[in-house]
Motif scaffolding. Structure first.
Motif, short mmCIF file in Angstrom:
data_model
loop_
_atom_site.label_atom_id
_atom_site.label_comp_id
_atom_site.label_asym_id
_atom_site.label_seq_id
_atom_site.Cartn_x
_atom_site.Cartn_y
_atom_site.Cartn_z
N PHE A 166 0.83 -1.20 0.00
CA PHE A 166 0.00 0.00 0.00
C PHE A 166 0.87 1.26 0.00
O PHE A 166 0.56 2.24 -0.68
CB PHE A 166 -0.95 -0.03 1.20
N LYS A 167 1.97 1.21 0.72
CA LYS A 167 2.88 2.35 0.73
C LYS A 167 3.50 2.56 -0.64
O LYS A 167 3.78 3.70 -1.04
CB LYS A 167 3.99 2.12 1.77
N ALA A 168 3.71 1.46 -1.37
CA ALA A 168 4.28 1.54 -2.72
C ALA A 168 3.22 1.82 -3.77
O ALA A 168 3.52 1.85 -4.97
CB ALA A 168 5.01 0.25 -3.05
N LYS A 169 1.99 2.00 -3.36
CA LYS A 169 0.86 2.30 -4.25
C LYS A 169 0.66 1.22 -5.31
O LYS A 169 0.39 1.50 -6.47
CB LYS A 169 1.03 3.68 -4.90
N LYS A 170 0.75 -0.03 -4.85
CA LYS A 170 0.48 -1.16 -5.75
C LYS A 170 -1.00 -1.53 -5.75
O LYS A 170 -1.48 -2.15 -6.70
CB LYS A 170 1.32 -2.37 -5.35
N CYS A 171 -1.70 -1.21 -4.66
CA CYS A 171 -3.11 -1.58 -4.59
C CYS A 171 -3.84 -0.73 -3.56
O CYS A 171 -3.22 -0.08 -2.71
CB CYS A 171 -3.26 -3.06 -4.27
N ASP A 172 -5.18 -0.77 -3.66
CA ASP A 172 -6.04 -0.02 -2.75
C ASP A 172 -6.43 -0.84 -1.53
O ASP A 172 -6.67 -0.30 -0.45
CB ASP A 172 -7.32 0.42 -3.47
N VAL A 173 -6.53 -2.16 -1.71
CA VAL A 173 -6.97 -3.04 -0.65
C VAL A 173 -6.33 -4.41 -0.85
O VAL A 173 -5.98 -4.78 -1.98
CB VAL A 173 -8.53 -3.14 -0.64
N GLY A 174 -6.15 -5.16 0.24
CA GLY A 174 -5.54 -6.48 0.16
C GLY A 174 -6.47 -7.55 0.68
O GLY A 174 -7.20 -7.34 1.66
N MET A 175 -6.46 -8.71 0.01
CA MET A 175 -7.28 -9.84 0.45
C MET A 175 -6.41 -11.10 0.48
O MET A 175 -5.37 -11.17 -0.15
CB MET A 175 -8.47 -10.05 -0.49
N GLY A 176 -6.89 -12.12 1.24
CA GLY A 176 -6.13 -13.36 1.29
C GLY A 176 -6.41 -14.16 2.54
O GLY A 176 -5.52 -14.78 3.09
N ALA A 177 -7.68 -14.18 3.00
CA ALA A 177 -8.01 -14.88 4.23
C ALA A 177 -7.00 -14.50 5.31
O ALA A 177 -6.37 -15.34 5.93
CB ALA A 177 -8.03 -16.39 4.00
N MET A 178 -6.84 -13.21 5.50
CA MET A 178 -5.83 -12.69 6.40
C MET A 178 -6.33 -12.63 7.84
O MET A 178 -7.30 -11.93 8.15
CB MET A 178 -5.40 -11.27 5.97
N THR A 179 -5.66 -13.36 8.71
CA THR A 179 -6.00 -13.33 10.13
C THR A 179 -5.64 -11.97 10.73
O THR A 179 -4.56 -11.44 10.50
CB THR A 179 -5.25 -14.42 10.89
N ILE A 180 -6.57 -11.41 11.48
CA ILE A 180 -6.33 -10.14 12.17
C ILE A 180 -5.51 -10.41 13.43
O ILE A 180 -5.89 -11.23 14.26
CB ILE A 180 -7.66 -9.48 12.55
N ASN A 181 -4.37 -9.76 13.56
CA ASN A 181 -3.57 -9.87 14.78
C ASN A 181 -2.92 -8.52 15.09
O ASN A 181 -3.03 -7.57 14.30
CB ASN A 181 -2.54 -11.00 14.69
#
Length: 280
Positions: free
Chosen positions: A109-124
């Protein structure tokens, strides 16, 4: 992750990740049908897009049934949920596959590659410190996969054996945590497909990953079985930039998620990919 489920996390060099971005940039399921191409609704919501008229999503493929390629499109549970956001903002969808650590660290996101990320990402906690993260959209847990005739029923049965884990995932963290007391060696893999196939080939005695992805894999591989579940109490979220318009992306998705759970759309998407209704 608590009912039919599936997996996550990977690493490559920056050069390899850049190549993957170019090679695997594909239109996601639902993106072609969205009404947009205009930034007007996004701007009104305080969201600054990296590509005009498009919601750009980072992930690491494949992680079936959450995100995987079907022909030239990326489809899956996560993809359908984020398409709700794209459709609401009148945007097309573009999914790029990159190194998983770039998503979970916030570097993408800092490199401006995408607006949002997905991937069954566990919140920690480490991820909450680095990212803006949505409200939880699914519960999950870790499970152990082995051959049906292996005699393996838990981590204690892996003494002197090899356990496969996907790099940069909570499953890998769990495997590492209990490796010493159970006497097994953790073998990291870059993606779910490699991990699963190494169980089938016998290179590793078992594998640990998210329940959703593993149960999905077992459906098509009857020689394998889920032999143990570990109540890790995990929940999935989508990621965005920690500051800037990232919190606005998260706020908009949270609004749409709440609506989808009220009007039945969430249940419809869940049943499509898992075959059952979500637990209440």
């Amino acid at each position: 992750m608590n009912i039919v489920r599936t997996l996550r996390k990977h690493r490559r060099t920056v050069a390899a990740a850049s190549a993957a971005v170019l090679a695997l940039s594909v239109a996601a399921c639902g993106g072609e049908s969205s009404s947009g191409g205009s930034d007007d609704k996004a701007k009104a919501a305080g969201i600054e897009l990296i590509k005009s008229g498009t919601l750009t999503i980072c992930t690491h493929l494949p992680y079936k049934p959450f995100e995987f390629k079907e022909g030239t499109k990326v489809v899956g549970f996560d993809t359908d949920l984020l398409t709700l956001l794209a459709d609401d903002l009148g945007l097309k969808v573009d999914v790029i596959s990159i190194e998983w650590a770039q998503v979970t660290s916030g570097a993408a996101f800092k490199a401006k590659k995408c607006d949002v990320g997905m991937g069954a990402m566990t919140i920690n906690e480490p991820r909450k410190a680095a990212l803006s993260i949505t409200d939880p959209y699914m519960d999950a847990t870790q499970v152990l996969l082995a051959k049906k005739d292996s005699g393996i029923k838990g981590l204690a049965d892996l003494k002197g054996k090899k356990l496969g884990a996907q790099g940069d995932t909570t499953g890998k963290d769990y495997a590492d945590k209990y490796a010493k007391e159970n006497g097994y060696e953790v073998i990291p893999f870059n993606d779910l497909a490699l991990q699963m196939n190494n169980v089938k080939s016998g290179r590793v005695a078992a594998a640990i990953n998210d329940n959703g992805a593993i149960y999905d894999f077992v459906k098509d591989n009857p020689d394998l079985a889920v032999v143990a579940e570990f109540d890790t109490g995990e929940q999935y979220g989508f990621a965005a930039l920690k500051d800037g318009s990232g919190p606005k992306v998260v706020a908009k998705f949270n609004e749409l998620l709440a609506k989808a759970k009220t009007d039945g759309k969430y249940t419809e998407i869940y049943k499509k990919w898992f075959g059952v209704e979500p637990k209440k």
